[in-house]
Structure formats: C-alpha cells, structure tokens
Design a protein around this motif. Structure first.
Motif, PDB file in Angstrom:
ATOM      1  N   ARG A 128      41.394  52.129  58.028  1.00 27.44           N
ATOM      2  CA  ARG A 128      40.291  52.441  58.975  1.00 27.44           C
ATOM      3  C   ARG A 128      40.765  52.505  60.164  1.00 27.44           C
ATOM      4  N   ASP A 129      41.797  51.451  60.318  1.00 25.71           N
ATOM      5  CA  ASP A 129      42.367  51.248  61.636  1.00 25.71           C
ATOM      6  C   ASP A 129      43.498  52.026  61.926  1.00 25.71           C
ATOM      7  N   GLY A 130      43.746  53.199  61.308  1.00 31.26           N
ATOM      8  CA  GLY A 130      44.789  54.088  61.578  1.00 31.26           C
ATOM      9  C   GLY A 130      46.265  53.809  61.040  1.00 31.26           C
ATOM     10  N   TYR A 131      46.345  52.764  60.129  1.00 30.09           N
ATOM     11  CA  TYR A 131      47.524  52.418  59.517  1.00 30.09           C
ATOM     12  C   TYR A 131      47.780  53.276  58.253  1.00 30.09           C
ATOM     13  N   GLU A 132      49.056  53.797  58.055  1.00 30.00           N
ATOM     14  CA  GLU A 132      49.289  54.297  56.761  1.00 30.00           C
ATOM     15  C   GLU A 132      49.472  53.403  55.732  1.00 30.00           C
ATOM     16  N   VAL A 133      48.976  53.270  54.635  1.00 33.48           N
ATOM     17  CA  VAL A 133      48.996  52.055  53.778  1.00 33.48           C
ATOM     18  C   VAL A 133      49.501  52.562  52.291  1.00 33.48           C
ATOM     19  N   GLN A 134      50.365  51.719  51.638  1.00 32.70           N
ATOM     20  CA  GLN A 134      50.504  52.109  50.273  1.00 32.70           C
ATOM     21  C   GLN A 134      50.589  50.646  49.530  1.00 32.70           C
ATOM     22  N   VAL A 135      49.883  50.625  48.538  1.00 33.82           N
ATOM     23  CA  VAL A 135      49.406  49.479  47.655  1.00 33.82           C
ATOM     24  C   VAL A 135      50.471  49.801  46.611  1.00 33.82           C
ATOM     25  N   VAL A 136      51.078  48.519  46.219  1.00 39.63           N
ATOM     26  CA  VAL A 136      51.888  48.457  45.247  1.00 39.63           C
ATOM     27  C   VAL A 136      51.197  48.113  44.082  1.00 39.63           C
ATOM     28  N   ALA A 137      50.738  48.805  43.260  1.00 34.68           N
ATOM     29  CA  ALA A 137      49.644  48.233  42.242  1.00 34.68           C
ATOM     30  C   ALA A 137      50.322  47.473  41.167  1.00 34.68           C
ATOM     31  N   ASP A 138      51.421  47.428  40.755  1.00 34.04           N
ATOM     32  CA  ASP A 138      51.999  46.879  39.608  1.00 34.04           C
ATOM     33  C   ASP A 138      52.715  45.494  40.344  1.00 34.04           C
ATOM     34  N   ALA A 139      52.544  45.182  41.521  1.00 38.05           N
ATOM     35  CA  ALA A 139      53.155  43.679  42.259  1.00 38.05           C
ATOM     36  C   ALA A 139      51.897  43.041  42.514  1.00 38.05           C
ATOM     37  N   GLY A 140      50.670  43.284  41.641  1.00 39.12           N
ATOM     38  CA  GLY A 140      49.426  42.344  41.759  1.00 39.12           C
ATOM     39  C   GLY A 140      48.787  42.917  40.636  1.00 39.12           C
ATOM     40  N   GLY A 141      47.386  42.569  40.474  1.00 38.92           N
ATOM     41  CA  GLY A 141      46.559  42.743  39.234  1.00 38.92           C
ATOM     42  C   GLY A 141      45.335  42.036  39.632  1.00 38.92           C
ATOM     43  N   SER A 142      44.473  42.289  38.563  1.00 43.58           N
ATOM     44  CA  SER A 142      43.105  41.808  38.624  1.00 43.58           C
ATOM     45  C   SER A 142      42.873  41.008  37.238  1.00 43.58           C
ATOM     46  N   PRO A 143      41.522  40.447  37.171  1.00 46.94           N
ATOM     47  CA  PRO A 143      41.235  39.526  36.026  1.00 46.94           C
ATOM     48  C   PRO A 143      40.864  40.576  34.860  1.00 46.94           C
ATOM     49  N   SER A 144      40.619  41.673  34.975  1.00 53.43           N
ATOM     50  CA  SER A 144      40.487  42.660  33.721  1.00 53.43           C
ATOM     51  C   SER A 144      40.869  43.755  34.254  1.00 53.43           C
ATOM     52  N   ALA A 145      41.083  44.728  33.195  1.00 54.16           N
ATOM     53  CA  ALA A 145      41.745  46.000  33.241  1.00 54.16           C
ATOM     54  C   ALA A 145      40.609  47.095  34.098  1.00 54.16           C
ATOM     55  N   MET A 146      39.601  46.635  33.675  1.00 52.66           N
ATOM     56  CA  MET A 146      38.425  47.508  34.592  1.00 52.66           C
ATOM     57  C   MET A 146      38.309  47.216  36.022  1.00 52.66           C
ATOM     58  N   ALA A 147      38.450  46.056  36.318  1.00 56.05           N
ATOM     59  CA  ALA A 147      38.346  45.560  37.657  1.00 56.05           C
ATOM     60  C   ALA A 147      39.477  46.122  38.338  1.00 56.05           C
TER      61      ALA A 147
END
Length: 194
Positions: A128-147
């Motif tokens: 939103r603030d104008g940055y280009e963002v890449q999120v490295v999905a497999d260097a994080g995770g969530s409490p469930s696969a659905m989340a």
C-alpha cells in the motif's frame, strides 16, 4: 508492467518474529524446514551484504527469543533488532517502520512467523505504501495448512509476490559464476544435503 529483478543493489530483507516459541506454533510446514529456510535467507543476506531488519515480539513471553543462529549469522542486525511490545503489524511500530525506511530500498523481501498473523499485515501495508514486496512463503508458516493458504492468497491478491527460499536466492544471485554466487550455491547445497 516490466519486472526488475530483486538484487543486491535494490533489495532489503525483513525477518519478522523467527522466535523459538512462535515457530513451534507452526504446523503448515515442518519446523526444521522452516528454520533452515529462514537461516538460508539470513546467510544469503550476509554474503550479499543486503540491509536486514530483524524484529521480535514479546521475547520474554511464550514467543521466546529470536533463533540464536540469527545472532551468529547477523550479529550487528541481531543487536539492533526491533523489540515490539505486542504490536501485530510490525509496520505499526514506529521503530520498525523507521528501520525499514532507513534501508533506503523500495524492494523488500519478507519472511515471518506466522504467515497468517505476523507476515500478512506488514506485507500488505508495505505494498500500500508503494514498496515492491516478495514474501518467502517457506521461511515462515501458520498454525494450520488452511490458515497458511488463506494468508498467502490474501497477500497474493493484495499485490505481494510470493516466492520460495531457493527461488529468491537464485534471483538475488543472478549468476552462480560470481564469487558471491559461488558462496550462495554452497548455502543451497549444504541445506539440501542437511
């Protein structure tokens, strides 16, 4: 829109809440895999001398301290980490927001724990603030696969580019034939053999 690759010259890395307690709450990816990927990002940033901002939330509580390996890989950045007092969206913390701005980079790589709480909000705020963002999905995770799936879809819809650790390191390297590229190959190979 033409794509300009993320590189040593234009990108910075934000590692959000890779804390021993918080990481144990993740069930969407095995703990060791997530930890290995986060540390690979830290090593890549160190080799490439990328600006890095580390942050943690409520280290004295269940979340626990940041991974001790981060202190070994990025000692200066670890010492300068932003300790948030329960602020969910790290970008709502003035100290973190200022540290991100101080990198001087408009292309940001984010990895966070958990993707569904700690990663999604700063990633969307930065887009939103104008940055280009890449999120490295497999260097994080969530409490469930659905989340995790819902968080990744929300970020994708919100203009965040989703990537993986290996994909991002390859993009930053640009060429394996450079001295830095050769070091990055070693980081990848060591991780794959481990």
């Amino acid at each position: 829109m033409s794509y300009e690759r993320f590189s040593t010259e234009n990108a910075a890395l934000l590692l959000i809440d890779h804390q021993v307690g918080t990481m144990r709450w993740v069930k969407s990816i095995p703990f060791e895999e997530m930890k290995r990927n986060a540390l690979m990002l830290a090593k890549a940033a160190s080799i490439l001398q990328l600006p890095v901002v580390l942050t943690s939330s409520m280290e004295e509580y269940a979340q626990g301290p940041l991974l001790s390996e981060l202190e070994q890989i990025l000692p200066k950045e670890f010492a300068a980490r932003i300790k948030r007092l329960g602020i969910v969206n790290a970008m709502d913390d003035d100290n973190f927001a200022k540290a991100v701005q101080a990198t001087g980079r408009k292309k940001l790589i984010i990895a966070g724990v958990t993707n569904d709480v700690c990663t999604v909000y700063p990633a969307l705020s930065l887009v939103r603030d104008g940055y280009e963002v890449q999120v490295v999905a497999d260097a994080g995770g969530s409490p469930s696969a659905m989340a995790d799936d819902i968080a990744l879809r929300r970020m994708d819809k919100g203009g965040v580019t989703l990537t993986s650790t290996n994909q991002l390191i390859a993009e930053l390297a640009g060429s394996w034939a450079t001295p830095q590229g050769g070091q990055l190959v070693q980081v990848l190979m060591t991780a794959l053999q481990g």
